[in-house]
Design a protein around this motif. Structure first.
Motif, PDB file in Angstrom:
ATOM      1  N   GLN A 286       0.838  -1.187   0.000  1.00 21.87           N
ATOM      2  CA  GLN A 286       0.000   0.000   0.000  1.00 21.87           C
ATOM      3  C   GLN A 286       0.871   1.233   0.000  1.00 21.87           C
ATOM      4  O   GLN A 286       1.627   1.465   0.952  1.00 21.87           O
ATOM      5  N   ALA A 287       0.779   1.993  -1.075  1.00 25.30           N
ATOM      6  CA  ALA A 287       1.499   3.251  -1.175  1.00 25.30           C
ATOM      7  C   ALA A 287       0.615   4.370  -0.625  1.00 25.30           C
ATOM      8  O   ALA A 287      -0.612   4.235  -0.575  1.00 25.30           O
TER       9      ALA A 287
ATOM     10  N   GLY B 168      -1.870   7.151  -0.147  1.00 26.50           N
ATOM     11  CA  GLY B 168      -2.980   7.616  -0.964  1.00 26.50           C
ATOM     12  C   GLY B 168      -3.537   6.594  -1.921  1.00 26.50           C
ATOM     13  O   GLY B 168      -4.427   6.912  -2.722  1.00 26.50           O
ATOM     14  N   LYS B 169      -3.043   5.368  -1.846  1.00 20.81           N
ATOM     15  CA  LYS B 169      -3.518   4.325  -2.761  1.00 20.81           C
ATOM     16  C   LYS B 169      -4.100   3.155  -1.977  1.00 20.81           C
ATOM     17  O   LYS B 169      -3.837   2.992  -0.782  1.00 20.81           O
ATOM     18  N   GLN B 170      -4.866   2.335  -2.677  1.00 24.06           N
ATOM     19  CA  GLN B 170      -5.435   1.154  -2.060  1.00 24.06           C
ATOM     20  C   GLN B 170      -4.389   0.049  -1.941  1.00 24.06           C
ATOM     21  O   GLN B 170      -3.414   0.005  -2.706  1.00 24.06           O
ATOM     22  N   ARG B 171      -4.614  -0.828  -0.985  1.00 24.38           N
ATOM     23  CA  ARG B 171      -3.740  -1.985  -0.850  1.00 24.38           C
ATOM     24  C   ARG B 171      -3.950  -2.892  -2.061  1.00 24.38           C
ATOM     25  O   ARG B 171      -5.076  -3.134  -2.488  1.00 24.38           O
ATOM     26  N   GLU B 172      -2.834  -3.392  -2.598  1.00 28.35           N
ATOM     27  CA  GLU B 172      -2.914  -4.213  -3.789  1.00 28.35           C
ATOM     28  C   GLU B 172      -2.074  -5.477  -3.642  1.00 28.35           C
ATOM     29  O   GLU B 172      -1.052  -5.479  -2.937  1.00 28.35           O
TER      30      GLU B 172
ATOM     31  N   GLU C  40       8.530   3.490  -7.899  1.00 25.88           N
ATOM     32  CA  GLU C  40       7.095   3.216  -7.772  1.00 25.88           C
ATOM     33  C   GLU C  40       6.797   1.963  -6.954  1.00 25.88           C
ATOM     34  O   GLU C  40       5.625   1.673  -6.662  1.00 25.88           O
TER      35      GLU C  40
ATOM     36  N   ALA D  61       6.391   1.486  -0.856  1.00 22.99           N
ATOM     37  CA  ALA D  61       5.101   1.207  -0.209  1.00 22.99           C
ATOM     38  C   ALA D  61       5.363   0.476   1.101  1.00 22.99           C
ATOM     39  O   ALA D  61       6.498   0.052   1.372  1.00 22.99           O
TER      40      ALA D  61
END
Length: 122
Positions: free
Chosen positions: A39-40, A42-46, A88, A91
């Protein structure tokens, strides 16, 4: 219950490598799937990658060709070898144990580790 403890995160330059480890402990009968998510800010966990107890693997497109997931069922440990890291990839990386059976006859549950920070500098 199952406890998951991750290690191996840190700061690395772009193009470098890191190896994450996650040890599952506690009282349980089996863990069908172990995986790594990230999870970065501001982003959702992926999902990054996961692996079944028989060794079948699944990778996110962003991880294919660079990351390798492996598992030691005797040690109840899952690893994520990350090569050719990119900024990128920065995270918090979380270990997940899914379809966990506490006993042979119990239902299945999912558990998460506390996360380990991976930072890739450009």
């Amino acid at each position: 219950q199952v406890q998951l403890v991750e290690s191996g995160g840190g700061l690395v330059q772009a193009g470098g490598s890191l190896r994450l480890s996650c040890v599952a402990s506690g009282r349980f009968f089996s863990i069908a799937i172990m995986g790594w998510y990230r999870q970065a800010p501001g982003k959702q966990r992926e999902l990054v990658a996961d692996i079944t107890s028989s060794g079948s693997t699944n990778y996110a497109d962003s991880a294919k060709g660079r990351f390798t997931i492996s598992r030691d069922n005797v040690k109840n440990t899952v690893y994520l070898q990350m090569n050719s890291l990119k900024p990128e990839d920065t995270a918090v990386y979380y270990c997940n144990a899914d379809a966990v059976k506490i006993t042979l006859y119990s239902g299945r549950s999912s558990y998460w580790g506390q996360g380990t920070q991976v930072t890739v500098s450009s």
